[in-house]
Scaffold this active site. Structure first.
Site, PDB file in Angstrom:
ATOM      1  CG  HIS A   1      -2.157  -0.740   0.844  1.00 40.80           C
ATOM      2  ND1 HIS A   1      -3.083  -0.556   1.332  1.00 40.80           N
ATOM      3  CD2 HIS A   1      -2.203  -2.217   0.391  1.00 40.80           C
ATOM      4  CE1 HIS A   1      -4.298  -1.322   1.217  1.00 40.80           C
ATOM      5  NE2 HIS A   1      -3.530  -2.488   0.360  1.00 40.80           N
TER       6      HIS A   1
ATOM      7  N   PRO B   1      -5.718  -1.214  -5.873  1.00 39.52           N
ATOM      8  CG  PRO B   1      -4.320  -3.414  -6.331  1.00 39.52           C
ATOM      9  CD  PRO B   1      -4.230  -1.961  -6.191  1.00 39.52           C
TER      10      PRO B   1
END
Length: 367
Positions: free
Chosen positions: A75, A172
């Protein structure tokens, strides 16, 4: 007059920093090339060992933390590059940070482990090791603890000074299609194979109900009625509905293992589960319905050694995304906040070298 002169000098210094960073961001290949294995061998020889100790201590108390640290690195890298921006609790420009955005809050974890590692490293080598590098080291050590996979991490990343919640759109979501996954990874210079390989990290860790709720419940009815996503095994869907009943909300603190067989072991079981309709997310199932991706899934399901080799290589590749190096960014003193301007404006100090002694304890602002 002296005050005006000081102000002018300060503005000039700030503009120099901005110009230097803008130039670095325009030369990503150059920045990536500046990362190297053993970056701290001279300036902080025990840096990686100290991070490893912090990760091992946390893992001994909670094996699930390893999955959190692997995800934390992912992330971090996918939003603004691997610059530690996901760690910031305050956005200097105002507004919400990445850390507070829905893709990260409340599911992202491992911040306390990074803070513990940073504290240990700062005590040994003040103002030398970046938070971004600590995140990369911690992910590697987590992979080693859960999957007996070891690889060397090229280091030399600098910490960024910006963190915007709006930019988490680069992550995503679990509802991604095969095409959107391909596009999101391509934007980060990662291939379809890299994407399928890195998706294997879903073999460890847990997920909140909200990430897969609409695969088992029809939310257009009131109350919600049971459905079975075509990509889910009916028995698996039934298990998930029992775990996450129809009145589950976005904030319901119920989680389930992403790999119900070996949730704390980094293995190739994820790829074995996909053909059986046991991929937890819609995006997981996309890997088995796309022909190119399905071929890779089959290959990794039958050869764990191959997948682990490619996973290590893909993690190194991911760790090079949009890095800041040299005099760009800073060596953050507290991973949760950017440095005071006195220190951060000293852009001539390169990561891995000694920082100016002018900055004292005020650099350790509370996060």
């Amino acid at each position: 007059m002296a005050k005006e002169s000081k102000l002018t000098a300060g503005v000039a210094a700030a503009l120099t920093v901005v110009a230097a960073c803008a130039l670095c961001l325009l030369l990503p290949a150059t920045a990536r090339a500046q990362l190297r294995v053993g970056f701290y061998d001279t300036s902080c020889p025990n840096a990686e060992a100290l991070v490893r100790q912090a990760v091992a201590a946390a893992f001994a108390k909670d094996a699930g933390i390893a999955a959190g640290l692997i995800r934390l690195h992912f992330h971090d890298c996918f939003v603004r590059g691997c610059d530690g921006s996901v760690l910031l609790t305050v956005n200097p420009g105002g507004g919400q940070t990445e850390r507070d955005a829905l893709p990260n809050n409340p599911s992202l974890r491992g911040f306390d482990v990074i803070d513990a590692a940073k504290t240990a490293v700062e005590q040994s080598c003040p103002r030398t090791v970046s938070c971004a590098d600590i995140v990369a080291f911690a992910a590697r050590d987590s992979i080693s603890l859960t999957g007996s996979v070891s690889y060397q991490v090229p280091a030399g990343r600098r910490d960024g000074r910006v963190s915007n919640a709006t930019e988490t759109v680069d992550l995503p979501p679990p509802t991604s299609t095969a095409q959107s996954l391909t596009d999101l990874f391509k934007a980060k210079e990662l291939s379809v194979e890299d994407m399928v390989v890195l998706s294997g990290a879903h073999t460890v860790g847990r997920s909140f109900c909200a990430s897969f709720f609409k695969r088992v419940w029809n939310t257009s009815t009131n109350p919600a009625t049971a459905i079975v996503d075509a990509g889910l095994s009916p028995s698996y869907a039934q298990l998930l509905r029992a775990l996450c009943p129809s009145n589950t909300t976005q904030t319901t603190p119920i989680t389930t293992a992403m790999d119900p067989g070996t949730p704390n072991v980094l293995d190739n079981n994820y790829y074995k589960l996909l053909p059986r309709g046991m991929g937890l997310f819609f995006s997981d199932n996309q890997l088995r319905v796309n022909p190119q991706m399905a071929a890779l899934v089959s290959s990794f399901a039958s050869n764990e050694t191959l997948w682990k080799e490619k996973f290590a290589a893909a993690m190194v590749k991911m760790g090079r995304i949009q890095v800041q190096t040299g005099t760009c960014g800073e060596v953050r003193l507290n991973c949760g906040v950017v440095n005071p301007s006195l220190y951060s404006s000293s852009s001539a100090v390169e990561l891995g070298s000694s920082a100016p002694a002018a900055v004292g304890e005020e650099g350790y602002a509370a996060s």
